[in-house]
Design a protein around this motif. Structure first.
Motif, PDB file in Angstrom:
ATOM      1  N   GLN A  37       0.806  -1.214   0.000  1.00 28.96           N
ATOM      2  CA  GLN A  37       0.000   0.000   0.000  1.00 28.96           C
ATOM      3  C   GLN A  37       0.845   1.273   0.000  1.00 28.96           C
ATOM      4  O   GLN A  37       0.512   2.232  -0.683  1.00 28.96           O
ATOM      5  CB  GLN A  37      -0.945   0.017   1.222  1.00 28.96           C
ATOM      6  N   ILE A  38       1.917   1.312   0.811  1.00 26.81           N
ATOM      7  CA  ILE A  38       2.669   2.562   0.952  1.00 26.81           C
ATOM      8  C   ILE A  38       4.056   2.505   0.327  1.00 26.81           C
ATOM      9  O   ILE A  38       4.758   3.510   0.312  1.00 26.81           O
ATOM     10  CB  ILE A  38       2.775   2.991   2.431  1.00 26.81           C
ATOM     11  N   GLY A  39       4.468   1.356  -0.146  1.00 27.57           N
ATOM     12  CA  GLY A  39       5.772   1.232  -0.791  1.00 27.57           C
ATOM     13  C   GLY A  39       6.815   0.621   0.124  1.00 27.57           C
ATOM     14  O   GLY A  39       6.708   0.684   1.357  1.00 27.57           O
ATOM     15  N   GLY A  40       7.833   0.056  -0.495  1.00 30.44           N
ATOM     16  CA  GLY A  40       8.866  -0.665   0.247  1.00 30.44           C
ATOM     17  C   GLY A  40       9.718   0.229   1.123  1.00 30.44           C
ATOM     18  O   GLY A  40       9.980  -0.088   2.288  1.00 30.44           O
ATOM     19  N   LEU A  41      10.164   1.360   0.583  1.00 25.17           N
ATOM     20  CA  LEU A  41      11.019   2.259   1.358  1.00 25.17           C
ATOM     21  C   LEU A  41      10.277   2.846   2.554  1.00 25.17           C
ATOM     22  O   LEU A  41      10.814   2.901   3.661  1.00 25.17           O
ATOM     23  CB  LEU A  41      11.567   3.379   0.473  1.00 25.17           C
ATOM     24  N   SER A  42       9.043   3.260   2.328  1.00 25.86           N
ATOM     25  CA  SER A  42       8.242   3.805   3.427  1.00 25.86           C
ATOM     26  C   SER A  42       8.009   2.755   4.511  1.00 25.86           C
ATOM     27  O   SER A  42       8.057   3.067   5.703  1.00 25.86           O
ATOM     28  CB  SER A  42       6.900   4.317   2.905  1.00 25.86           C
ATOM     29  N   THR A  43       7.754   1.539   4.101  1.00 30.16           N
ATOM     30  CA  THR A  43       7.550   0.458   5.065  1.00 30.16           C
ATOM     31  C   THR A  43       8.816   0.215   5.867  1.00 30.16           C
ATOM     32  O   THR A  43       8.772   0.063   7.087  1.00 30.16           O
ATOM     33  CB  THR A  43       7.121  -0.832   4.353  1.00 30.16           C
ATOM     34  N   PHE A  44       9.949   0.184   5.188  1.00 30.51           N
ATOM     35  CA  PHE A  44      11.228  -0.015   5.859  1.00 30.51           C
ATOM     36  C   PHE A  44      11.491   1.103   6.865  1.00 30.51           C
ATOM     37  O   PHE A  44      11.896   0.848   8.004  1.00 30.51           O
ATOM     38  CB  PHE A  44      12.367  -0.089   4.841  1.00 30.51           C
ATOM     39  N   LEU A  45      11.268   2.345   6.462  1.00 26.42           N
ATOM     40  CA  LEU A  45      11.488   3.477   7.368  1.00 26.42           C
ATOM     41  C   LEU A  45      10.516   3.434   8.554  1.00 26.42           C
ATOM     42  O   LEU A  45      10.892   3.756   9.681  1.00 26.42           O
ATOM     43  CB  LEU A  45      11.363   4.795   6.611  1.00 26.42           C
ATOM     44  N   LEU A  46       9.291   3.024   8.305  1.00 26.28           N
ATOM     45  CA  LEU A  46       8.311   2.886   9.382  1.00 26.28           C
ATOM     46  C   LEU A  46       8.739   1.810  10.374  1.00 26.28           C
ATOM     47  O   LEU A  46       8.672   2.005  11.597  1.00 26.28           O
ATOM     48  CB  LEU A  46       6.939   2.560   8.790  1.00 26.28           C
ATOM     49  N   LEU A  47       9.213   0.679   9.866  1.00 27.09           N
ATOM     50  CA  LEU A  47       9.703  -0.392  10.745  1.00 27.09           C
ATOM     51  C   LEU A  47      10.925   0.068  11.531  1.00 27.09           C
ATOM     52  O   LEU A  47      11.068  -0.239  12.722  1.00 27.09           O
ATOM     53  CB  LEU A  47      10.047  -1.634   9.929  1.00 27.09           C
TER      54      LEU A  47
END
Length: 66
Positions: A37-47
């Protein structure tokens, strides 16, 4: 030792093992869905953010306990 508590412990152990197997699978599934939904980089930064926040909270609470 009371024999009536032994089957209850086995039942608890089974539920615990099931939870230890199912929870990580569900967690990875949710992370993948969020990533879609939000993209791989955004997910990584969120994690990364949530991991850092969790580490900070653990460090703070551990020092308060002692």
């Amino acid at each position: 030792m009371n024999t009536t508590t032994r089957p209850r412990r086995r039942g608890f152990a089974r539920w615990l093992m099931l939870a230890l197997l199912v929870v990580p699978v569900v967690e990875v599934f949710i992370i993948l869905k969020v990533g879609q939904q939000i993209g791989g980089l955004s997910t990584f930064l969120l994690l990364l953010f949530w991991s850092a926040l969790g580490a900070w909270i653990v460090k703070r609470e551990f020092s308060r306990a002692f």
